[in-house]
Design an enzyme around this catalytic site. Structure first.
Site, short mmCIF file in Angstrom:
data_model
loop_
_atom_site.label_atom_id
_atom_site.label_comp_id
_atom_site.label_asym_id
_atom_site.label_seq_id
_atom_site.Cartn_x
_atom_site.Cartn_y
_atom_site.Cartn_z
N HIS D 97 0.86 -1.18 0.00
CA HIS D 97 0.00 0.00 0.00
C HIS D 97 0.90 1.24 0.00
O HIS D 97 2.00 1.21 0.56
CB HIS D 97 -0.81 0.14 1.28
CG HIS D 97 -1.68 -1.00 1.66
ND1 HIS D 97 -1.21 -2.12 2.29
CD2 HIS D 97 -3.03 -1.17 1.56
CE1 HIS D 97 -2.23 -2.94 2.54
NE2 HIS D 97 -3.34 -2.40 2.11
N ASP D 100 2.27 2.01 3.46
CA ASP D 100 3.29 1.13 4.02
C ASP D 100 4.69 1.66 3.78
O ASP D 100 5.62 1.36 4.53
CB ASP D 100 3.29 -0.26 3.35
CG ASP D 100 1.95 -0.92 3.34
OD1 ASP D 100 1.16 -0.66 4.24
OD2 ASP D 100 1.69 -1.72 2.39
N GLU D 228 -11.03 -7.16 -3.18
CA GLU D 228 -10.79 -8.15 -2.13
C GLU D 228 -11.96 -8.18 -1.16
O GLU D 228 -12.18 -7.24 -0.41
CB GLU D 228 -9.50 -7.80 -1.38
CG GLU D 228 -9.21 -8.77 -0.25
CD GLU D 228 -7.81 -8.64 0.30
OE1 GLU D 228 -6.89 -8.22 -0.44
OE2 GLU D 228 -7.62 -8.93 1.49
N GLU D 264 -9.01 -14.10 0.26
CA GLU D 264 -8.18 -14.38 1.43
C GLU D 264 -8.81 -15.45 2.30
O GLU D 264 -10.00 -15.39 2.61
CB GLU D 264 -7.99 -13.08 2.25
CG GLU D 264 -7.16 -13.32 3.50
CD GLU D 264 -6.79 -12.07 4.26
OE1 GLU D 264 -6.55 -11.03 3.61
OE2 GLU D 264 -6.74 -12.13 5.49
N HIS D 267 -10.53 -14.04 5.41
CA HIS D 267 -11.78 -13.34 5.13
C HIS D 267 -12.89 -14.33 4.79
O HIS D 267 -14.05 -14.11 5.16
CB HIS D 267 -11.57 -12.35 3.97
CG HIS D 267 -10.57 -11.28 4.27
ND1 HIS D 267 -10.22 -10.31 3.37
CD2 HIS D 267 -9.84 -11.03 5.38
CE1 HIS D 267 -9.31 -9.51 3.92
NE2 HIS D 267 -9.07 -9.93 5.13
N ASP D 292 -4.77 -14.19 -1.17
CA ASP D 292 -4.03 -13.82 0.03
C ASP D 292 -4.01 -15.04 0.92
O ASP D 292 -5.04 -15.42 1.50
CB ASP D 292 -4.72 -12.66 0.76
CG ASP D 292 -4.28 -11.31 0.24
OD1 ASP D 292 -3.57 -11.25 -0.78
OD2 ASP D 292 -4.66 -10.30 0.84
N ASP D 303 -9.76 -11.05 12.49
CA ASP D 303 -8.85 -11.41 11.41
C ASP D 303 -7.46 -11.65 11.99
O ASP D 303 -6.74 -10.69 12.29
CB ASP D 303 -8.84 -10.21 10.44
CG ASP D 303 -8.30 -10.59 9.08
OD1 ASP D 303 -8.01 -11.77 8.84
OD2 ASP D 303 -8.15 -9.68 8.25
N ASP D 305 -4.86 -13.27 10.62
CA ASP D 305 -3.78 -13.15 9.62
C ASP D 305 -2.53 -13.92 10.00
O ASP D 305 -1.42 -13.39 10.00
CB ASP D 305 -3.42 -11.67 9.44
CG ASP D 305 -4.34 -10.95 8.45
OD1 ASP D 305 -5.05 -11.62 7.69
OD2 ASP D 305 -4.33 -9.70 8.44
#
Lengths: 431, 431, 431, 431
Positions: D97, D100, D228, D264, D267, D292, D303, D305
């Site tokens: 992004h 980031d 997404e 993902e 998700h 993802d 989430d 991750d």
């Protein structure tokens, strides 16, 4: 006076007001034999209302408070605003963690000095303000040193740091005449069993709690020690999962007569229970202490800590509290935070006002429901068969003699209606 | 011989087979110091495999078994098929409820006669078959008389009926040399708190469990009494919610040294836990008894009771069991049912064969993982700081002296990596 | 007259009654410009109230209704009781599946004859009774032939059977002047992707729905075709997951102007949504048809189909319906069943009476809230910035020119409070 | 060279290594007709690995990275470390992004300058490094200006800011030859329906996506636009809920041929689906773009991750991808973050190495499973009845003629076993 709440007047009971007012909460109304204020014992949570910047896992600070800075001046300004808000709301109590009220110092000793200085500020304010301390607590979960636990840390030095921090927080709570001291173990759990020694960590936690109880007696603190259950978040699993779990833990370490519970609506829901279940169970087990009133979004799997809005739900919670005799040292702490989009000072006041009215409606409905006795009469009726001497004798006999009787009698007992919908209709007459 | 499994041969260990065979389960392989059969101690569940008709809340029977009828002939035919399947699979154990094996009679006495007649059939078969009884249990949840509970029923006559039923099931279990007796309280809970007296019902349940323990000693039954936790379903809330809850309950009634637990993967998941968590916790609390191996669909909020398929998950479960020293009286009962679309006899055999192989792979991986000691070495390392005399002395001191030391030392303990991903990578070398 | 409801009088509006009465539902009260009866359009569900025996996955029948038998006499008796209850409640509508009202025959033709005979019974009763048909539907999920789907079955013969069944149910609905025809696809999904061809099954389902629409036009049925979304249960995954999913499906098969939705509170919750979300979304997409009013236990992961009790929640649902203009062909069907412990005829009546009052309170609060316009004024205000010509021009321009403007302007737009708590307080003034 | 990964050598394929190595991932191995690297197309996520400080809702930063500062020097240092890690891992791709990689400036223009300067740094590095850009994206959710949405914001100025930001990110992605451009709408949803205009917000979002597609064509970007899906978190509800929802949305705005999906695992799970479901559905709808890869803790409702660890699950995901023909512009992005206790550089490398091996095992198993055709043969078989001309004719006929046939034929079609357990056993031969 700060100018943060500029123009917001103290909130009054005014049932027909169009502006900011209590429509249902008259502190002086007598409900179930006490002033409403003395039944509900509302407290504001320092952390959510004054220390939380509005962040979430996907976004940073949204609130821009004039006291958001990491120094003692800001901490004093924050205390000023806090006590102004207590005054505006007219709430009798507040609650805090050490980390809410003071900047972290560069050493344990400096953090302690910072903390004590603000405690002195509180003490001074409390001489004139009518707001008292419902409970104090230590934040043993936000700083990175606690990332793997406080009492349950694999590093004994962090256990020690935690113990020392608790001591300071208990001292401060005692000094401010706090009515309870709370322990919430957000990091007392694990992220993965693969690196965790469950049995050892529970023993460490049992030992810490025993020290807390000992210290309470040593310093003559008359408040109640409370553990706050939560099943998970931030940890994958927390040892203080729910009421039933903490009950087993307290018995294991011989603490069931020394420690009670601080129950939160949102934590109940994360653990798969209704709030009224957790209250009723705590009451049945002799562990009911205090409550953190909020609500959790039923579609979200994390702790949303919203202000309570649903009167029928809140009614059922207070019904169990009233059945248990009401609060003694406990109270109704709003462990609730504004949504991060609710930026204005007015939002902060209005959220509390709305929540206070919701609780007042709930408690008044519950009191009437209990007084009218319709539910309790139905409940007594349902179990009436157990009142006979025969039934009690049977309960105290043994399998073989019961079996002999059953076989001999030839009776085929028929089930009776549980009448759930009729009882739900009764509740709906009150809310 | 019935012709139900017509043409299906006994399943053998044949790693390279293309047809129905054990690819991983060699009962005679030595793993962690025992024969694999003696480690895993597999049991078939009578109810799912022989009594369940394939219904769900939105649809009726899908299976059409030749023994589906409500009479004693059918019950005998069912027993024939069951023992044939035990033979085909070569499993050392089975488990049953009274209601699985006999038709309900028109009176308690008739039900008992029916039951005892089938127990005699079992006894005769077990003289030649090598299959033994892992555990027996009473079905106190299916019949409408139990709709409001068995031990916790508001009607003492239903408590009595339940007690008498348990007695008969314990007698039968004893007669068949069962190694455990299980209590699962699917109706020991509530649909609504509005009609429920929690405290009273828990006392009734405590009393019943005490009677069970007393009767066990009275008749000289050497097996283990096991309680099976489940958080909900069929009831909204069940008192035996999870391991931690039952632990508190057992302590309350002084039964923690008499009763252990039968843990189920699917029930763990419904309670918000991993299966390995429940096993590890039961082990830490001295309550590990036996397991019901299955899996629960992670997207479904009810008890799906599927045959286990995920080797990495199963490995973590057996790892905790091996760490606890392995089974004594307990074993691996497949409390798993075919999907209701799996209509054929071959499905029934293949489901068990696949599950047995999954468990064998899991246990063998767990044994190797434990033997290699990589995980345990990392775990010991993580807590090594607690081994010092100073750390132990600190743990046994008090808040005030710890606080004095922390403040004086000026030390700022730094967190250490929890290394979760590295540990997960280690596990992945074994599965 | 049967004697099932022996002694239960027709329920009247009597706000201060102590016995069975409508305390809030006066069918003739004018609310939002219509009679309350015409706003709410209540319907009783034949299946839950007259066909469901009280079973759950762990227990069998608890209800003992005099019409529980698998023959035509029983079916006629059931119809008698049903119309008696419609009369007692004074509800304007009912709904049914074919399988609710007739015994399964030994062939398709016999089932059809049974069905048509009861339809004739209904037709006769409806000449005098004031109860009309809100919708009819086909049960394509209970019989074992549908275990792998109806329209989506891998066997074309079962597709055909389903199509033929739908035709008969549409004919019957047309004959009885039903105002809608509903399709709920409880088996239109899968248990495992491993045996499923998603794309093919969706095409089959699209084809079936197209045939339904064609047939509706062919026979001149003026009612609305409705699809009822549900995410799972009985299937692991159902293709009609939620409003958004069905919208995509309808567009895929060109049916978005022919088909609307029947939305259920419990199904919304199983899909991770609030009920008001599903209604608001359906309304935004032009798909709002009718509702199945019930509630789902928030702690249970299956479809509990309870009678609605929470007025604040129900209010938000009706608020969205009123905002959408209210019902046209749709209505409020109680897809709700008694708890299986609620055995008595009185429970059945009282459950409906309580639910009707809850809905009446909700709709009246919603109407007042909409009329007072506080929420809608706040909403308009929040988006007011979009009303400017500049904003609309920007919306219709392109990324490059917007970027040029943003960079050139140097403006840093500041977020505004979302005022959630204040809006929640507003709602609480009405409920 | 920075010294962050001091001493960590590039990771090589070495099946029998004891240290850090790929045990399963040989990029040059041919699997399903391509090099493994070209099948899996791994990407590192800049945000989790280099920008995330380790905070969670209850605690702050745990990671202490030398590049954690809010200035351009730190941003360049971060880029150095990132490309060093890409080199150590040998991954062919990365993703980022805007937020980031660059510090937020004091104005839009300054943020843009910061961003473009780092893009130039990337461009220079990519001349020698072999790592390419899988996709770029804009962070329209972290800054407080986006708290009420980006495209869906009630303030048109924030829509404009968002559009301008997307333009810059698309330009950068184009400049770096990115193969896709992703949109994830974490704030495109609502916290409460009470302040939200669903229909208007969806139209705004549709308009933004149309502009994105137009701009892509305008600048000649050949990459794929990907949306997404995620159901909630940070918002209570997000409009891009899941695959099915986005499909409906794309059709509504005529974008279904222009936009595909980035799916993902985590998700999918939050939306109530398995990952393989979302992939299979996207494939069936022609929307499969990229993935993802991560995992979500099944007991946590947010989430998590985490890096993927479960080979059987990952296998089913890649099986669906291979069935769909494998990736074209898409790849396997590790949208996974270290646990916040995993502090060391070694943890960061090891987490990726373990995940890469898990994916390699999964893809190889899936390829073999597809090649052996056992599952697909069974699937074809199950639907074989539909291959007949009669079945196809029936599918294209109408309800009335089908009904006539069914009634006339008198046939009673019998269900066939779905064979789920047998198919699950087949999968277990490969994993």
């Amino acid at each position: 006076m700060t100018d943060f709440f500029n123009g917001i007047e103290p909130v009054r009971f005014a049932p027909d007001a169009t502006g900011l007012a209590y429509r249902h909460y008259d502190p002086d109304e007598t409900v179930a034999g006490k002033r409403l204020e003395d039944q509900l014992r509302f407290a504001v949570a320092y952390w959510h209302s004054f220390a939380w910047p509005g962040g979430d896992p996907f976004g940073g600070q949204t609130f821009q408070r004039p006291w958001f800075a990491d120094d003692m001046d800001a901490a004093r300004r924050k205390a000023d605003v806090a006590f102004e808000m207590f005054g505006i709301l007219g709430v009798p109590y507040f609650c805090f963690h050490d980390a809410d009220i003071r900047p972290e110092g560069s050493s344990f000793a400096e953090s302690k000095r910072n903390f004590e200085e603000i405690i002195a500020v509180f003490e001074a304010k409390m001489e004139t303000a009518r707001t008292r301390l419902l409970w104090g607590t230590a934040n043993l979960f936000s700083h990175r040193r606690f990332m793997s636990g406080a009492a349950t840390n694999p590093d004994p030095e962090i256990f020690a740091w935690s113990a020392a921090t608790i001591k300071n927080c208990m001292d401060a709570t005692h000094r401010l005449n706090g009515e309870n001291y709370v322990l919430w173990g957000g990091r007392e759990g694990y992220e993965t069993l693969l690196n965790t020694d469950l049995a050892r960590e529970m023993d460490q936690m049992g030992r810490m709690l025993s020290m807390v109880v000992d210290y309470k007696h040593k310093i003559g603190f008359k408040g109640q020690i409370l553990v706050e259950p939560k099943p998970q978040e931030p940890s994958k699993h927390q040892y203080d999962y729910d009421v039933a779990t903490v009950y087993g833990f307290l018995q294991r370490y011989g603490l069931e007569n020394e420690v009670k519970l601080n129950l939160e609506q949102g934590h109940a829901i994360l653990a798969g229970h209704t709030f009224e279940h957790e209250i009723a169970l705590a009451s049945a087990l002799g562990l009911l202490g205090s409550i953190d009133m909020n609500r959790n979004d039923y579609q979200s799997g994390w702790d949303t800590d919203q202000f309570p809005t649903n009167v029928p739900e809140v009614t059922l919670a207070y019904y169990e509290i009233l059945k248990a005799g009401g609060f003694t040292t406990g109270g109704t702490n709003f462990d609730a935070k504004l949504r991060r989009q609710s930026l204005s000072p007015e939002d902060l006041i209005a959220a509390h006002v709305g929540a206070i009215d919701v609780c007042a409606r709930g408690l008044k409905a519950a009191a009437k429901m209990l007084d009218d006795d319709l539910l309790e009469a139905a409940r007594r009726d349902r179990y009436a068969g157990w009142d006979s001497a025969d039934a009690q004798a049977m309960l105290n006999s043994d399998l073989a003699s019961i079996a002999a009787q059953v076989e001999a009698s030839g009776r085929d007992p028929q089930p009776q209606s549980g009448r759930q919908e009729i009882l739900e209709n009764i509740v709906n007459r009150y809310v």
